[in-house]
Structure formats: C-alpha cells, structure tokens
Design an enzyme around this catalytic site. Structure first.
Site, short mmCIF file in Angstrom:
data_model
loop_
_atom_site.label_atom_id
_atom_site.label_comp_id
_atom_site.label_asym_id
_atom_site.label_seq_id
_atom_site.Cartn_x
_atom_site.Cartn_y
_atom_site.Cartn_z
N HIS A 180 -1.66 86.40 53.88
CA HIS A 180 -2.22 87.59 54.59
C HIS A 180 -1.95 88.52 53.49
O HIS A 180 -3.19 89.34 53.71
CB HIS A 180 -0.97 88.05 55.62
CG HIS A 180 -0.64 86.97 56.63
ND1 HIS A 180 0.78 86.66 57.10
CD2 HIS A 180 -1.72 86.54 57.68
CE1 HIS A 180 0.46 86.02 58.10
NE2 HIS A 180 -0.78 85.69 58.49
N LYS A 200 3.95 83.41 74.34
CA LYS A 200 3.97 82.74 72.73
C LYS A 200 5.46 82.92 72.35
O LYS A 200 6.04 84.08 72.83
CB LYS A 200 3.22 83.16 71.73
CG LYS A 200 2.41 82.45 70.97
CD LYS A 200 1.31 82.91 70.23
CE LYS A 200 1.06 82.14 68.88
NZ LYS A 200 -0.03 82.66 68.07
N ARG A 202 -8.85 79.50 55.24
CA ARG A 202 -8.07 78.71 54.45
C ARG A 202 -8.62 77.06 54.40
O ARG A 202 -8.51 76.55 53.33
CB ARG A 202 -6.51 78.36 54.82
CG ARG A 202 -5.76 79.34 54.71
CD ARG A 202 -4.52 79.18 55.64
NE ARG A 202 -4.85 79.53 57.11
CZ ARG A 202 -3.67 79.62 57.94
NH1 ARG A 202 -2.42 79.46 57.35
NH2 ARG A 202 -4.10 79.83 58.98
N SER A 210 2.24 81.09 58.11
CA SER A 210 3.38 81.45 58.77
C SER A 210 4.59 80.28 59.31
O SER A 210 5.61 80.26 59.15
CB SER A 210 3.35 82.43 59.88
OG SER A 210 2.71 83.55 59.63
P1 ADP Z 1 -3.21 83.90 64.24
O1 ADP Z 1 -1.90 83.65 65.33
O2 ADP Z 1 -4.09 84.82 64.68
O3 ADP Z 1 -3.59 82.78 63.46
P2 ADP Z 1 -1.73 84.70 61.92
O4 ADP Z 1 -0.85 85.72 61.50
O5 ADP Z 1 -1.47 83.30 61.64
O6 ADP Z 1 -2.25 84.95 63.41
O7 ADP Z 1 -2.99 84.76 60.98
C1 ADP Z 1 -3.75 86.02 60.76
C2 ADP Z 1 -4.82 85.82 59.84
O8 ADP Z 1 -4.50 85.54 58.70
C3 ADP Z 1 -5.84 84.62 60.52
O9 ADP Z 1 -7.31 85.01 60.08
C4 ADP Z 1 -5.57 83.46 59.37
O10 ADP Z 1 -6.54 82.60 59.21
C5 ADP Z 1 -5.28 84.36 58.14
N1 ADP Z 1 -4.15 83.45 57.20
C6 ADP Z 1 -2.99 83.35 57.60
N2 ADP Z 1 -2.61 82.57 56.35
C7 ADP Z 1 -3.50 82.86 55.31
C8 ADP Z 1 -3.74 82.28 54.09
N3 ADP Z 1 -2.68 81.44 53.41
N4 ADP Z 1 -4.93 82.51 53.38
C9 ADP Z 1 -5.58 83.12 53.89
N5 ADP Z 1 -5.68 83.78 55.39
C10 ADP Z 1 -4.77 83.31 56.00
#
Ligand code: ADP
Length: 149
Positions: free
Chosen positions: A17, A41, A90, A127
C-alpha cells in the site's frame, strides 16, 4: 484540485500500500485513504487500530488523510468531492477483478480509477499474507511500515 480516494480494508496497511501511496503523492493534491466498513467481513485489526497504523505511517505527510466510509465507494467520492479512485495492481488477477469494478464505477458516476503498478520489491505483499504470518507468530515487520505493529 485533484483529490483521490484510495479505498481498501488496510487490515493492516502494508509496504505494498505504502509503495502505491508514495508514488501517487506527486500525482494528486490530496489523497484520502478510505477504510471501507463492511459489516459482513471479519477483520484481524479493529477499525481504530487500522486508522492508527495509517496515521502513524503518514503523520508528516500533509496531502494524506485517513477516513472511514460505508456504502458505495463512488457515493463516498461524490460526498467528499473526490474525482479519482486510486488502486494498485499486483498481477493479472488484480487487473481482471479491478477492471469490472472500475468500468462500473465510471458508468455509475463518471469517476475515473487511476491504477498504479506495484514495484517489483513489493508486488508479493498482501494484507492476507501479513495476517497469516502474525497469526502464526512469525515476524511480519519486513512487510509493513516501521513500528506500526
Ligand atoms: P481490498 O479489500 O479493497 O482489496 P486492500 O486493503 O487489500 O483492500 O487493498 C487496497 C488496494 O491496495 C487495492 O487496490 C490493492 O490492489 C492494493 N494493494 C494491496 N497490496 C498491494 C501491493 N503489494 N502492491 C500494490 N498494490 C497493492
């Protein structure tokens, strides 16, 4: 004034992030990191903890704020007058998933989604991997911003 919403669960915020946010800072005047509240969730960290992790990470960055929202992301964007949604990509699976949502959001509201590609060093981070490590008493400190956990 270019204002973007970066929506997500941030359970917890990771270096993936952070990579996307840091590279988006020069592109926008303001970025609202928006934690979506979904009653169905189950989260590892409480909403308050997730907010604090992000606040701690961006304490000195004036363009960044942290908010929470429920309901449709596009409705939240309209409410706060943000005209862009920021998302990270990703891999091809992310792309397929995000494509349908981005097109739907544009149809619903005209709001553009801006995608940034993850950098090679953080593309493997999610995450859910971080949560797995923590659940099993491993050291996840290399995958999250310094000092948050
Ligand atoms: P969601 O539940 O909406 O997927 P996340 O918190 O997992 O929420 O992710 C929020 C955003 O961050 C999404 O656009 C996700 O693709 C991006 N993201 C998460 N991890 C990475 C990473 N390692 N590299 C690039 N983008 C990421």
């Amino acid at each position: 004034m270019r204002k973007a919403v970066f929506p997500g669960s941030f359970d917890p915020i990771t270096l993936g992030h952070v990579d996307i946010i840091n590279r988006a800072i020069p592109l926008f005047d303001e970025i609202v990191i928006a934690i979506g509240i979904n009653a169905d969730k189950k989260y590892m960290y409480s909403l308050e903890e997730r907010i604090q992790f992000i606040k701690k990470t961006y304490a000195r960055e004036t363009k960044i704020s942290v908010e929470t929202y429920s309901g449709l992301t596009v409705d939240y964007c309209k409410k706060i007058k943000a005209t862009f949604i920021l998302r990270g990509l990703r891999n091809p699976a992310d792309f397929e998933f995000e494509k349908a949502i981005a097109i739907t959001n544009r149809k619903l509201s005209g709001i553009e989604t801006v995608f940034l590609l993850t950098s090679a060093e953080t593309s493997f981070i999610s995450s859910s991997i971080v949560r797995d490590i923590i659940r099993n008493n491993g050291d996840a400190s290399l995958l999250v911003p310094k000092g948050i956990l």
